[in-house]
Design a protein around this motif. Sequence first.
Motif, PDB file in Angstrom:
ATOM      1  N   LEU A 143       5.458  -2.896   6.889  1.00 50.08           N
ATOM      2  CA  LEU A 143       5.948  -4.178   6.406  1.00 50.08           C
ATOM      3  C   LEU A 143       4.774  -5.147   6.401  1.00 50.08           C
ATOM      4  N   ASN A 144       4.457  -5.689   5.234  1.00 48.69           N
ATOM      5  CA  ASN A 144       3.402  -6.693   5.103  1.00 48.69           C
ATOM      6  C   ASN A 144       4.034  -7.996   4.672  1.00 48.69           C
ATOM      7  N   GLY A 145       3.553  -9.095   5.245  1.00 48.49           N
ATOM      8  CA  GLY A 145       4.075 -10.416   4.914  1.00 48.49           C
ATOM      9  C   GLY A 145       3.427 -11.449   5.805  1.00 48.49           C
ATOM     10  N   PRO A 146       4.088 -12.587   5.999  1.00 49.57           N
ATOM     11  CA  PRO A 146       3.527 -13.659   6.829  1.00 49.57           C
ATOM     12  C   PRO A 146       3.230 -13.247   8.273  1.00 49.57           C
ATOM     13  N   GLY A 184      -6.769   2.904  12.102  1.00 55.98           N
ATOM     14  CA  GLY A 184      -5.975   1.698  12.267  1.00 55.98           C
ATOM     15  C   GLY A 184      -5.737   0.918  10.997  1.00 55.98           C
ATOM     16  N   ALA A 185      -6.290   1.346   9.862  1.00 59.47           N
ATOM     17  CA  ALA A 185      -6.091   0.623   8.619  1.00 59.47           C
ATOM     18  C   ALA A 185      -4.652   0.824   8.158  1.00 59.47           C
ATOM     19  N   MET A 186      -4.038  -0.263   7.696  1.00 52.93           N
ATOM     20  CA  MET A 186      -2.680  -0.182   7.194  1.00 52.93           C
ATOM     21  C   MET A 186      -2.728   0.116   5.705  1.00 52.93           C
ATOM     22  N   PRO A 187      -1.863   0.995   5.226  1.00 53.61           N
ATOM     23  CA  PRO A 187      -1.852   1.285   3.806  1.00 53.61           C
ATOM     24  C   PRO A 187      -1.420   0.062   3.019  1.00 53.61           C
ATOM     25  N   THR A 188      -1.956  -0.078   1.822  1.00 51.14           N
ATOM     26  CA  THR A 188      -1.565  -1.172   0.951  1.00 51.14           C
ATOM     27  C   THR A 188      -0.574  -0.642  -0.066  1.00 51.14           C
ATOM     28  N   PRO A 247      -5.407  10.259  -4.163  1.00 53.06           N
ATOM     29  CA  PRO A 247      -5.858   9.232  -3.227  1.00 53.06           C
ATOM     30  C   PRO A 247      -4.842   9.010  -2.129  1.00 53.06           C
ATOM     31  N   THR A 248      -5.335   8.702  -0.947  1.00 53.65           N
ATOM     32  CA  THR A 248      -4.470   8.354   0.166  1.00 53.65           C
ATOM     33  C   THR A 248      -4.259   6.851   0.137  1.00 53.65           C
ATOM     34  N   PRO A 249      -3.267   6.324   0.874  1.00 53.63           N
ATOM     35  CA  PRO A 249      -3.030   4.892   0.840  1.00 53.63           C
ATOM     36  C   PRO A 249      -4.257   4.073   1.221  1.00 53.63           C
ATOM     37  N   ALA A 250      -5.079   4.558   2.161  1.00 51.82           N
ATOM     38  CA  ALA A 250      -6.250   3.788   2.570  1.00 51.82           C
ATOM     39  C   ALA A 250      -7.306   3.775   1.484  1.00 51.82           C
ATOM     40  N   LEU A 287       7.417 -14.162   1.532  1.00 46.91           N
ATOM     41  CA  LEU A 287       7.419 -12.964   0.705  1.00 46.91           C
ATOM     42  C   LEU A 287       6.940 -11.767   1.522  1.00 46.91           C
ATOM     43  N   TYR A 288       7.680 -10.662   1.480  1.00 45.68           N
ATOM     44  CA  TYR A 288       7.359  -9.449   2.223  1.00 45.68           C
ATOM     45  C   TYR A 288       7.308  -8.261   1.269  1.00 45.68           C
ATOM     46  N   THR A 289       6.527  -7.267   1.643  1.00 47.12           N
ATOM     47  CA  THR A 289       6.497  -5.992   0.936  1.00 47.12           C
ATOM     48  C   THR A 289       6.714  -4.899   1.971  1.00 47.12           C
ATOM     49  N   LEU A 290       7.717  -4.053   1.722  1.00 45.51           N
ATOM     50  CA  LEU A 290       8.015  -2.932   2.597  1.00 45.51           C
ATOM     51  C   LEU A 290       7.600  -1.660   1.870  1.00 45.51           C
ATOM     52  N   THR A 291       6.737  -0.878   2.509  1.00 46.85           N
ATOM     53  CA  THR A 291       6.254   0.376   1.930  1.00 46.85           C
ATOM     54  C   THR A 291       6.774   1.524   2.776  1.00 46.85           C
ATOM     55  N   ALA A 292       7.291   2.551   2.113  1.00 44.85           N
ATOM     56  CA  ALA A 292       7.742   3.770   2.782  1.00 44.85           C
ATOM     57  C   ALA A 292       6.821   4.899   2.343  1.00 44.85           C
ATOM     58  N   ILE A 293       6.237   5.596   3.317  1.00 44.43           N
ATOM     59  CA  ILE A 293       5.269   6.657   3.036  1.00 44.43           C
ATOM     60  C   ILE A 293       5.816   7.976   3.559  1.00 44.43           C
ATOM     61  N   LEU A 294       5.977   8.955   2.673  1.00 44.87           N
ATOM     62  CA  LEU A 294       6.388  10.295   3.074  1.00 44.87           C
ATOM     63  C   LEU A 294       5.148  11.014   3.575  1.00 44.87           C
ATOM     64  N   VAL A 295       4.934  11.027   4.868  1.00 44.76           N
ATOM     65  CA  VAL A 295       3.708  11.540   5.472  1.00 44.76           C
ATOM     66  C   VAL A 295       3.516  13.026   5.188  1.00 44.76           C
ATOM     67  N   GLY A 296       4.577  13.810   5.239  1.00 47.34           N
ATOM     68  CA  GLY A 296       4.462  15.244   5.033  1.00 47.34           C
ATOM     69  C   GLY A 296       4.444  15.657   3.575  1.00 47.34           C
ATOM     70  N   ALA A 297       4.475  14.720   2.642  1.00 54.09           N
ATOM     71  CA  ALA A 297       4.467  15.022   1.206  1.00 54.09           C
ATOM     72  C   ALA A 297       3.277  14.364   0.540  1.00 54.09           C
ATOM     73  N   GLY A 298       2.095  14.574   1.114  1.00 51.56           N
ATOM     74  CA  GLY A 298       0.871  14.041   0.521  1.00 51.56           C
ATOM     75  C   GLY A 298       0.780  12.532   0.535  1.00 51.56           C
ATOM     76  N   ASN A 299       1.423  11.872   1.495  1.00 53.12           N
ATOM     77  CA  ASN A 299       1.419  10.418   1.615  1.00 53.12           C
ATOM     78  C   ASN A 299       1.974   9.733   0.367  1.00 53.12           C
TER      79      ASN A 299
END
Length: 164
Positions: free
Chosen positions: A101-104, A55-59, A37-40, A135-147
């Motif tokens: 970065l997701n948060g307020p 334009g959807a942001m990954p969760t 599955p992809t982040p979306a 509260l914040y959540t920071l997500t790092a996505i390796l785009v070239g490694a299958g997301n």
Amino acid sequence: MDALRRGWVGLALFFAALVLMPILVFGYHSQEPRSGPTPAASPAPDGRPSRSGPGAMPTPSSTMSVAPFTFAGIHQGETISGFRIIRVETTGYAGPLTYVLNGPTGPYRRDLPGPPYLFTPHPGGWQTSEVPDGLYTLTAILVGAGNTQISISFTVSNGAGTIG
């Protein structure tokens, strides 16, 4: 010239596009088998399906690992303030990375073409006093490694503002 004025050329191009579009779309989708599955496509933490489409942001989702990578400069559940240097350290990967970065403040996205993988909404790092506390959540996505992605949650506590 007469056919052009009557619109026959335009009509012929329109019908050609109608016929070719499904063939092109089917060919594009069948070129690469998906490895997961992809982040979306992953469900949101509360179990609801996440948004998808342009334009959807990954969760944030569970940690998956293709190339070993971790956050440096921040710890899970930490309360932070002031200027921070946050980065992702990887082993065996030098491709593109996306921070979300997701948060307020709503989603903030930063695309990096390659290392060093510094999270830099401000010059040299992140001035947390420029965002609202919360509260914040920071997500790092390796785009070239299958997301492949990792996420970390933390609290900002130092005053209100906005990412600049």
